[in-house]
Motif scaffolding. Structure first.
Motif, short mmCIF file in Angstrom:
data_model
loop_
_atom_site.label_atom_id
_atom_site.label_comp_id
_atom_site.label_asym_id
_atom_site.label_seq_id
_atom_site.Cartn_x
_atom_site.Cartn_y
_atom_site.Cartn_z
N VAL A 211 -16.03 -19.35 -9.35
CA VAL A 211 -15.57 -20.22 -8.93
C VAL A 211 -14.63 -20.30 -7.63
N LEU A 212 -13.68 -19.15 -7.49
CA LEU A 212 -12.93 -19.06 -6.66
C LEU A 212 -13.60 -18.94 -5.34
N PHE A 213 -14.81 -18.17 -5.27
CA PHE A 213 -15.42 -17.74 -4.04
C PHE A 213 -16.76 -18.41 -3.81
N GLN A 214 -16.75 -19.90 -4.33
CA GLN A 214 -18.05 -20.55 -3.82
C GLN A 214 -18.29 -20.70 -2.49
N GLU A 215 -19.52 -21.32 -2.49
CA GLU A 215 -19.82 -21.16 -1.12
C GLU A 215 -19.07 -22.13 -0.06
N ASN A 216 -18.84 -23.12 -0.64
CA ASN A 216 -18.09 -24.27 0.20
C ASN A 216 -16.61 -23.74 0.33
N ALA A 230 -10.30 -7.43 -2.96
CA ALA A 230 -8.84 -7.29 -3.38
C ALA A 230 -8.86 -7.91 -4.85
N TRP A 231 -9.66 -8.90 -4.93
CA TRP A 231 -9.52 -9.61 -6.36
C TRP A 231 -10.57 -8.63 -7.23
N ILE A 232 -11.30 -8.14 -7.00
CA ILE A 232 -12.08 -7.31 -8.11
C ILE A 232 -11.07 -5.89 -8.59
N LYS A 233 -10.57 -5.61 -7.35
CA LYS A 233 -9.53 -4.49 -7.82
C LYS A 233 -8.59 -5.03 -8.84
N ARG A 234 -7.99 -5.91 -8.52
CA ARG A 234 -6.68 -6.71 -9.50
C ARG A 234 -7.53 -6.64 -11.03
N GLU A 255 -16.96 0.71 -14.79
CA GLU A 255 -18.01 0.79 -13.82
C GLU A 255 -19.04 -0.37 -13.66
N ARG A 256 -19.40 -0.68 -14.82
CA ARG A 256 -20.19 -1.82 -14.80
C ARG A 256 -19.79 -3.05 -14.47
N ILE A 257 -18.50 -3.45 -14.65
CA ILE A 257 -18.01 -4.63 -14.03
C ILE A 257 -17.88 -4.76 -12.80
N ALA A 258 -17.51 -3.37 -11.99
CA ALA A 258 -17.79 -3.37 -10.60
C ALA A 258 -19.11 -3.22 -10.07
N VAL A 259 -20.07 -2.70 -10.63
CA VAL A 259 -21.32 -3.05 -10.09
C VAL A 259 -22.11 -4.09 -10.51
N GLU A 260 -21.91 -4.89 -11.38
CA GLU A 260 -22.13 -6.47 -11.33
C GLU A 260 -21.41 -7.25 -10.49
N PHE A 261 -20.17 -6.90 -10.05
CA PHE A 261 -19.71 -7.78 -9.28
C PHE A 261 -20.23 -7.31 -7.56
N CYS A 262 -20.77 -6.19 -7.48
CA CYS A 262 -21.18 -5.78 -6.32
C CYS A 262 -22.84 -6.59 -5.93
#
Length: 773
Positions: A211-216, A230-234, A255-262
């Motif tokens: 939601v925060l980083f939508q394309e628009n 910075a968001w994912i680190k928080r 790690e799974r959360i970080a990988v899915e974020f990537c």
């Protein structure tokens, strides 16, 4: 009658008869004793056989008795074993039945903590009944266990859905003990249950990110890419604080959360870059790639990457409880600086796996847009070449260097340093087609450097055919001592030659490094042979300029030699002025060239060889122009030729404090060429009468079957045309059967007139040469 007469016996004979009789009777008694002993032995053997049979019969009776005794014991032991198995099986059955009842009851009450231990025990007990599944009661219990597992799975999924709904961002305030125990049960159930829990939780955890980083959104563009990381680190910090203990450690949820974020980030960035491709500038692209690469490096420090593969999970060391790695300050250096610090020597040969398992997990999305980077490097390299040209014009040619050899132009080192930086940087971005495109750019500017910086700065020459020649610019006045190139120009040519050699060697290394870094399937498309050939051409042209300069400086002296009146020479003296002039030019130019090519000795040797191959034929050509020649004139020319020969043999080390032996290849050329010149003069010195001897001497000394050369020899001797005609006719006749072998040689020596006089003149000339030297 005679037979009835009794002969009286003596006492001795009587004793003998008695003894004989006694012995015979004794032998009779021994035979009887032996038979008696044999009979007794046979009786003893029969008795022994009887005793053995009695023992055997008793043993059989004993064995039969033992069998009768143990038969009952075996039956009892077998019965005991079956009884034990039956009791154990009944106990397991009782445990299974009770466990299934308890499992169903605890499942309804959601007592997941107790269920986790009980379920594992029930499943272990159920394994003992696999071979009894044909029994209806056992099969019914097994089906009840499966039903309980199914119900547990559905119930746990429902609990997680309730705790972490797909819609909405409301989260519980802390970890739930019920859910923690539910995760322990999920470890035992079908793996799909665990995967579904992980999937739902991660999706819900990253819902806010989408939601925060939508394309628009403004923060979604590349210039604010730092905010994503910075968001994912928080979020990872938030996860460990609130839910770190809810999931089992072996699930590696962080790690799974970080990988899915990537994965999500790569997809989103690729989509937004496709939409706004025209807005991507190289600085913005490199900024985004650098930040992304730094983030991938951060992940590599924090995680093992075990969730990226399908193999067995590796144990991940947890951070100390007193510190949080996600709050650590990121201090990674610039991407290109890091690559330069690593150096090329530490990089293994292909195929090469990246040290960072997260390399490219996000940055792969930038690869389709790397053409912006390639175009930028094309522009930067073009500007770099223009700056090199301008700097050369402003600073002028390098200063003469006699200590360390010709100075390599610093611009070539700058060019290859920039190449290395680009290559390392691009290889971190991609090892596919962009590396091929970058190689094409490298090829383009290697050629431009060779043309604009090297060939373009060689001393200019005039040429009607496009080749390199300097003869038209030389002073043609006889006796002129001025060479075309100044000291600075000679040093410049040597510097350009040394630079071209450096570029040639470094280009070869560049090709090898590019092949190491590019994908294996693309290595065949890396080929810098054409560029290496270009630098080889620059080297060849530079050597040719040096040769032509020295060669042309000697031309006035050779011209003066051909214009001298050799028929008027009355006595043999010191070397002629033209020889002194040639030696002077050699001593002026060669030490400068040698000192400035000290770092590239092989090309100095090439220069010497090319000069010898150019000067000696030209010298012989001018020698033929010396006509007519008297006997004394020929002797003077022979002295001059020998002086030039000795100077040429010493040419590689002339004027040097360190005397080195000339290369064998060079010495061979000089000896062969100058010996021919000496032979020509010796033929000229020989009397032309008788004609047969002269012709045979010519063929013997020169081994030259050319009528044209023979004609020149006759012109040098000053023979009239009528004499030449008969001599030429004889020469043609003698060609098919030239003298050969020791017999022919001896016949020639016998036919020669006044051989002592000719030999004396030659020895006298050789003594004069030795005295002169």
């Amino acid at each position: 009658m005679l037979w009835s007469i009794s002969i009286p016996c003596s006492p001795r004979s009587k004793r003998l008869d008695d003894n004989i009789r006694t012995v015979v009777r004794g032998q009779t008694n021994v035979g009887q004793d032996g038979r008696q002993a044999l009979e007794e032995a046979q009786k003893a053997i029969q008795q022994l056989f009887g005793k053995i049979k009695d023992i055997k019969d008793k043993a059989e009776k004993s064995e039969q008795m033992v069998k009768e005794i143990t038969r009952d014991i075996k039956q009892l032991d077998h019965a005991k074993r079956h009884l034990t198995t039956s009791i154990t099986t009944l106990n397991h059955l009782h445990m299974l039945a009770g466990g299934v009842d308890s499992l169903e009851a605890m499942t309804r009450r959601r007592q997941y903590g107790e269920v986790a231990n009980l379920l594992q025990g029930v499943m272990n007990v159920l394994e003992h009944f696999h071979k009894y599944m044909g029994i209806p009661q056992i099969r019914q219990l097994s089906e009840r266990v499966k039903a309980a597992q199914t119900e547990l799975g559905q119930q746990i999924l429902a609990d997680f859905e309730e705790a972490f709904p797909s819609q909405g961002s409301k989260r519980p305030g802390g970890p739930s003990n019920v859910l923690r125990d539910a995760c322990l049960i999920a470890n035992i159930l079908d793996p799909r249950i665990k995967q579904e829990i992980i999937k739902k939780f991660i999706k819900q955890h990253l819902s806010e990110y989408l939601v925060l980083f939508q394309e628009n959104q403004d923060v979604a563009w590349l210039d604010k890419i730092d905010r994503r990381y910075a968001w994912i680190k928080r979020q990872l910090v938030d996860y460990e604080e609130k839910f770190g203990r809810m999931f089992p450690r072996e699930w590696y949820m962080t790690e799974r959360i970080a990988v899915e974020f990537c994965h999500v980030t790569r997809t989103e960035l690729a989509k937004i870059m496709r939409t706004r491709a025209k807005e991507i500038e190289v600085k913005l692209l490199l900024f985004a790639i650098q930040r992304t690469t730094n983030f991938e490096g951060f992940l590599a420090k924090r995680f093992s990457g075990c969730t990226l593969t399908d193999g067995a999970l590796k144990k991940l060391e947890s951070p100390p409880p007193s510190t949080n790695p996600f709050l650590e300050d990121e201090s990674t250096p610039e991407m290109e600086e890091l690559a330069m610090e690593k150096g090329d020597s530490d990089q293994p040969k292909k195929p090469k796996a990246p040290d960072n398992p997260f390399h490219g997990i996000v940055s792969k999305c930038f690869e389709p847009h790397l053409y912006v980077y390639i175009e930028s490097q094309d522009k930067n390299l073009g500007e770099l070449i223009d700056r090199f040209v301008a700097d050369f014009k402003a600073q002028g040619p390098p200063k003469p260097n006699t200590d360390e050899g010709g100075a390599v132009l610093p611009s070539c080192a700058d060019l290859f340093v920039y190449y290395k930086k680009c290559m390392v940087q691009c290889s971190q971005l991609s090892t596919g087609e962009p590396m091929i495109a970058l190689t094409t750019i490298f090829q383009k500017y290697l050629r431009e450097y060779a043309w604009k910086i090297l060939s373009g700065n060689l001393p200019k020459t005039t040429s009607s055919s496009g080749g390199l020649t300097i003869s038209s610019l030389l002073k043609e006045k006889e006796g002129s001592e001025a060479a075309k190139f100044t000291l600075e120009e000679l040093c410049l040519i040597c510097s350009i030659l040394s630079t071209a050699e450096y570029c040639l060697a470094t280009t070869q290394q560049l090709e090898e490094k590019l092949k190491e870094k590019v994908d294996v399937s693309l290595t065949e498309r890396i080929n810098l042979t054409g560029e290496m050939d270009t630098f080889s051409t620059v080297i060849s042209n530079s050597i040719q300029l040096l040769v032509q300069d020295l060669d042309a400086a000697c031309d006035p002296a050779l011209t003066a030699m051909s214009k001298m009146q050799w028929q008027n020479v009355e006595h043999v003296g010191d070397q002629s002025p033209y020889v002194t002039s040639v030696i002077l030019h050699i001593k002026q130019n060669v030490p400068i060239i040698r000192d400035n090519l000290a770092s590239t000795r092989k090309y100095f040797t090439q220069f010497c060889i090319k000069f010898a191959n150019s000067f000696i034929p030209k010298f012989i050509t001018h020698l033929f122009k010396c006509k007519p020649i008297s006997m004394v004139g020929a002797e003077q020319l022979l002295l001059d030729t020998h002086s030039l020969k000795m100077v040429l043999l010493d040419l590689p080390s002339i004027g040097s404090q360190v005397v080195r032996k000339a290369p064998a290849s060079y010495t061979k050329i000089v000896v062969k060429g100058m010996t021919r010149a000496e032979m020509i003069l010796k033929v000229v010195m020989a009397p032309h009468e008788p004609s047969v001897v002269f012709v045979d001497n010519y063929i013997k000394l020169l081994t030259d079957c050319s009528t044209e050369t023979f004609q020149k020899i006759l012109d040098m001797k000053g023979l009239k045309r009528s004499e030449q005609s008969s001599m030429l006719e004889l020469f043609r006749q003698r060609l098919p059967t030239p003298p050969a072998g020791p017999e022919a040689a001896s016949s020639l020596s016998l036919l020669a007139p006044t051989p002592e006089q000719e030999s004396s003149r030659i020895r006298k000339l050789e003594k004069l040469i030795k005295k002169r030297l």
